[in-house]
Design a protein around this motif. Structure first.
Motif, PDB file in Angstrom:
ATOM      1  N   ILE A   1       0.985  -1.215   0.077  1.00 43.52           N
ATOM      2  CA  ILE A   1      -0.031  -0.199   0.325  1.00 43.52           C
ATOM      3  C   ILE A   1       0.855   1.345  -0.060  1.00 43.52           C
ATOM      4  O   ILE A   1       1.851   1.436   0.786  1.00 43.52           O
ATOM      5  CB  ILE A   1      -0.922   0.019   1.175  1.00 43.52           C
ATOM      6  N   THR A   2       0.701   2.280  -0.950  1.00 44.44           N
ATOM      7  CA  THR A   2       1.384   3.419  -0.859  1.00 44.44           C
ATOM      8  C   THR A   2       0.562   4.510  -0.806  1.00 44.44           C
ATOM      9  O   THR A   2      -0.883   4.578  -0.978  1.00 44.44           O
ATOM     10  CB  THR A   2       2.063   3.417  -2.405  1.00 44.44           C
ATOM     11  N   LEU A   3       1.079   5.671  -0.386  1.00 45.42           N
ATOM     12  CA  LEU A   3       0.115   6.955  -0.202  1.00 45.42           C
ATOM     13  C   LEU A   3       1.029   8.261  -0.368  1.00 45.42           C
ATOM     14  O   LEU A   3       2.350   8.115   0.052  1.00 45.42           O
ATOM     15  CB  LEU A   3      -0.341   6.827   1.167  1.00 45.42           C
ATOM     16  N   ARG A   4       0.495   9.059  -1.019  1.00 42.28           N
ATOM     17  CA  ARG A   4       1.098  10.342  -1.134  1.00 42.28           C
ATOM     18  C   ARG A   4       0.482  11.441  -0.781  1.00 42.28           C
ATOM     19  O   ARG A   4      -0.704  11.652  -0.849  1.00 42.28           O
ATOM     20  CB  ARG A   4       1.445  10.830  -2.729  1.00 42.28           C
ATOM     21  N   ILE A   5       1.005  12.301   0.081  1.00 44.84           N
ATOM     22  CA  ILE A   5       0.283  13.341   0.923  1.00 44.84           C
ATOM     23  C   ILE A   5       1.148  14.861   0.807  1.00 44.84           C
ATOM     24  O   ILE A   5       2.277  14.763   1.048  1.00 44.84           O
ATOM     25  CB  ILE A   5       0.118  13.301   2.201  1.00 44.84           C
ATOM     26  N   PRO A   6       0.584  15.735  -0.106  1.00 43.22           N
ATOM     27  CA  PRO A   6       1.236  16.865  -0.276  1.00 43.22           C
ATOM     28  C   PRO A   6       1.625  17.616   0.977  1.00 43.22           C
ATOM     29  O   PRO A   6       0.946  17.544   1.871  1.00 43.22           O
ATOM     30  CB  PRO A   6       0.147  17.948  -1.166  1.00 43.22           C
ATOM     31  N   THR A   7       2.770  18.328   0.770  1.00 47.67           N
ATOM     32  CA  THR A   7       3.441  18.789   2.038  1.00 47.67           C
ATOM     33  C   THR A   7       2.934  20.205   2.471  1.00 47.67           C
ATOM     34  O   THR A   7       3.354  21.340   2.373  1.00 47.67           O
ATOM     35  CB  THR A   7       4.991  19.011   2.040  1.00 47.67           C
ATOM     36  N   ALA A   8       1.610  20.201   2.927  1.00 45.10           N
ATOM     37  CA  ALA A   8       0.709  21.352   3.081  1.00 45.10           C
ATOM     38  C   ALA A   8       0.251  21.038   4.536  1.00 45.10           C
ATOM     39  O   ALA A   8      -0.443  19.826   4.853  1.00 45.10           O
ATOM     40  CB  ALA A   8      -0.315  21.731   2.086  1.00 45.10           C
ATOM     41  N   TYR A   9       0.046  22.034   5.447  1.00 42.07           N
ATOM     42  CA  TYR A   9      -0.433  22.096   6.645  1.00 42.07           C
ATOM     43  C   TYR A   9      -1.357  23.110   6.905  1.00 42.07           C
ATOM     44  O   TYR A   9      -1.139  24.570   6.492  1.00 42.07           O
ATOM     45  CB  TYR A   9       0.648  22.119   7.433  1.00 42.07           C
ATOM     46  N   ARG A  10      -2.427  23.255   7.487  1.00 40.38           N
ATOM     47  CA  ARG A  10      -3.220  24.160   8.133  1.00 40.38           C
ATOM     48  C   ARG A  10      -3.781  23.623   9.236  1.00 40.38           C
ATOM     49  O   ARG A  10      -4.579  22.594   9.502  1.00 40.38           O
ATOM     50  CB  ARG A  10      -4.337  24.346   6.952  1.00 40.38           C
ATOM     51  N   GLU A  11      -4.172  24.598  10.331  1.00 39.69           N
ATOM     52  CA  GLU A  11      -4.800  24.315  11.527  1.00 39.69           C
ATOM     53  C   GLU A  11      -6.203  24.440  11.117  1.00 39.69           C
ATOM     54  O   GLU A  11      -6.743  25.201  10.425  1.00 39.69           O
ATOM     55  CB  GLU A  11      -4.547  25.498  12.588  1.00 39.69           C
ATOM     56  N   ALA A  12      -6.986  23.456  11.764  1.00 34.23           N
ATOM     57  CA  ALA A  12      -8.296  23.356  11.193  1.00 34.23           C
ATOM     58  C   ALA A  12      -9.351  24.314  11.901  1.00 34.23           C
ATOM     59  O   ALA A  12      -9.060  24.503  12.980  1.00 34.23           O
ATOM     60  CB  ALA A  12      -8.839  21.731  11.623  1.00 34.23           C
ATOM     61  N   ALA A  13     -10.205  24.708  10.783  1.00 35.90           N
ATOM     62  CA  ALA A  13     -11.183  25.671  11.328  1.00 35.90           C
ATOM     63  C   ALA A  13     -12.432  24.783  11.475  1.00 35.90           C
ATOM     64  O   ALA A  13     -12.680  23.799  10.999  1.00 35.90           O
ATOM     65  CB  ALA A  13     -11.668  26.757  10.490  1.00 35.90           C
ATOM     66  N   VAL A  14     -13.569  25.325  12.295  1.00 29.82           N
ATOM     67  CA  VAL A  14     -14.926  24.649  12.648  1.00 29.82           C
ATOM     68  C   VAL A  14     -15.532  24.870  11.275  1.00 29.82           C
ATOM     69  O   VAL A  14     -15.680  26.173  10.707  1.00 29.82           O
ATOM     70  CB  VAL A  14     -15.751  25.043  13.576  1.00 29.82           C
TER      71      VAL A  14
END
Lengths: 391, 133
Positions: free
Chosen positions: A59-72
């Motif tokens: 199983i492989t997975l690619r996740i872009p290197t982006a980050y954001r604190e979650a809002a409601v």
């Protein structure tokens, strides 16, 4: 290229529309532990990861290197979010949809001191385990960790012998922030259902990014070297870096050069086309290159024409930087990395113009495999290296 | 946050124990009081949706559409339980509501595989500068 290498199974599986499968155990023995093996390529544009299920399915997975604190989110479907140390955040494409930050690029020693990247890595490993069907709870992991090629350097061994090893500053930051870490993660899915994960990193095996490609193209899944190729050039067109590695197979030797920027130069060209109306950060622009679409004034727009234009300009510049390697006839050439998919048609046209024969003179890693090879190779490197460790 | 008022309610040990058990699923909740506030607000949301569904209107400042959107993820989670119990009426459609297990996701049987590794592999990895920290 010999037909029984790891990459041949990957290509065969992709052609047949199935998941690749190997007769290899998903765990290794390290002392008294039997941790699960995960390969991780800490790319500048995306984290790429690989893990085996108990039956050997990869199983492989690619996740872009982006980050954001979650809002409601007041209306509509929720988003998958993660909570670590009291901070709830989004990663990857979800973060990009909400104008998330592209995390800083650079050497490992600079990137890993950013707690957002460490949280992204932790959450990404958790997401990989979710995708692979592992149950929530506690997991002990041994992590094959791909680092930039230039962070593997000549060292002097304890007995005065010359050997290759991890750059001391890279080693220090991995030992401080990754090896021995225990990450407690709450994953909340789009329906608001929360699961608790605890991921403990028992050991880390750093290796040069391109080594993953070399392992996959020269070794069988059981670690035997099965290729009849004696010497090869690997061109790795990554998100951040364009790398050329010369490899001798018996015994294994690697010499590496960084030739310039990778597909980020194409992504920035795309970003400049749409500025100032659209502000695309590097990771968002890399995603547009892959997806060929972008969100403009609330609607998804096809960006294929713009992508074609920048590929024809900036992409040709990347090919020009490796033309000498493509032209030489002494060594077999392997072209890989996410850029190999992006520039596929341009590369094939150039290689045909040079009268090169696929399979005989070169191999262009295609499908989605090209961007994942380093992570897959990192996974196998752990399995192979652990087999040589005395219990 | 606006002004708050302390209100006391009497709970049995069993009710407190049920609430405490939920803490594992919400590790970001700190003190016991925060957990009880969460329980209260989730219950309030569900009751408001029940009242709205029966034609009793919505709280001030929230439309029916907004209330429905907010409560939907909670209802979907409950439907997963009801689906496993076979309690979903035909009107809502038949089907397997249970989350896919590891076995269901696999293309091949779940048997653990265990292949031997070639004796030269470990040395090759070490030779290219890679070893456990």
């Amino acid at each position: 290229m010999a037909r029984t290498t790891i990459v041949h199974e990957l290509i065969a599986a992709a052609d047949e529309g199935r998941s690749p499968q190997f007769a290899i155990r998903n765990t290794v023995r390290l002392g008294k532990l039997t941790p699960l093996v995960v390969g991780l390529d800490n790319g500048n544009d995306a984290v790429k990861m690989a893990v085996l299920q108990p039956n050997g399915v990869l199983i492989t997975l690619r996740i872009p290197t982006a980050y954001r604190e979650a809002a409601v989110i007041r209306g509509g479907d929720g988003e998958v979010s993660y909570t670590i140390n009291g901070t709830t955040f989004w990663i990857g494409e979800v973060a990009l949809r909400h104008d998330g930050d592209a995390l800083p690029i650079g050497p490992t020693r600079q990137r890993l001191i950013d707690s957002r990247l460490r949280s992204l890595i932790a959450a990404s490993i958790g997401e990989l385990l979710v995708q692979a069907g592992y149950a929530p709870g506690e997991h002990t992991i041994v992590l094959g960790f791909s680092i930039p090629n230039n962070e593997i350097v000549p060292l002097r061994g304890d007995e005065g012998e010359d050997r290759l090893g991890v750059d001391p500053e890279t080693r220090a930051v991995l030992e401080t922030h990754v090896k021995g870490a225990t990450w407690s993660i709450t994953r909340t899915d789009a329906n608001g259902i929360a699961q608790a994960w605890s991921i403990h990193i028992a050991a880390v095996l750093p290796q040069a990014q391109t080594a993953g490609t070399v392992i996959c193209t020269t070794k069988a899944p059981n670690g035997a070297t099965v290729t009849d190729i004696e010497e090869m050039d690997v061109i790795d067109i990554g998100g951040g870096d364009l790398q050329h590695t010369q490899v001798k197979i018996s015994p294994y030797q690697m010499i590496n050069w960084r030739l310039g920027d990778g597909t980020i130069r194409v992504a920035r060209g795309l970003g400049e086309r749409f500025a100032p109306r659209l502000a695309l950060n590097d990771v968002a622009a890399q995603q547009v290159l892959i997806t060929r679409r972008m969100l403009v004034s609330g609607k998804w727009r096809d960006s294929s024409p713009a992508v074609r234009d920048v590929l024809n300009s900036q992409g040709q510049a990347i090919i020009a930087a490796v033309l000498d390697v493509l032209r030489q006839s002494k060594r077999f050439v392997v072209i890989t990395g996410g850029g190999a998919i992006l520039l596929h048609d341009l590369l094939i046209a150039r290689l045909e113009a040079e009268a090169k024969r696929r399979g005989e003179d070169y191999e262009l890693i295609n499908h989605d495999i090209a961007s994942m090879l380093n992570a897959i190779g990192a996974l196998f490197a752990v399995i192979f290296r652990a087999a040589g460790k005395k219990s | 946050m606006g002004r708050t008022t302390t209100k006391g309610i009497r709970l049995t040990p069993a009710e407190l124990h049920r609430a405490a058990r939920l803490r594992d699923f919400f590790p970001e909740v700190g003190e016991e009081a925060e957990l009880h506030k969460l329980v209260f607000l989730r219950g309030l949301l569900l009751l408001e949706a029940e009242v709205a569904g029966a034609g009793g209107g919505t709280p001030p400042g929230i439309s029916e559409a907004e209330l429905g959107t907010i409560v939907l993820p909670r209802i979907l989670a409950v439907l997963q339980l009801l689906g496993r119990l076979g309690k979903i009426p035909p009107l809502l459609g038949a089907g397997d509501w249970s989350p896919p297990s590891l076995e269901q996701r696999l293309d091949a049987p779940l048997e653990q595989v265990d292949g031997a590794i070639d004796a030269t592999a470990a040395q090759d990895i070490e030779r290219i500068g890679s070893d456990f920290l």
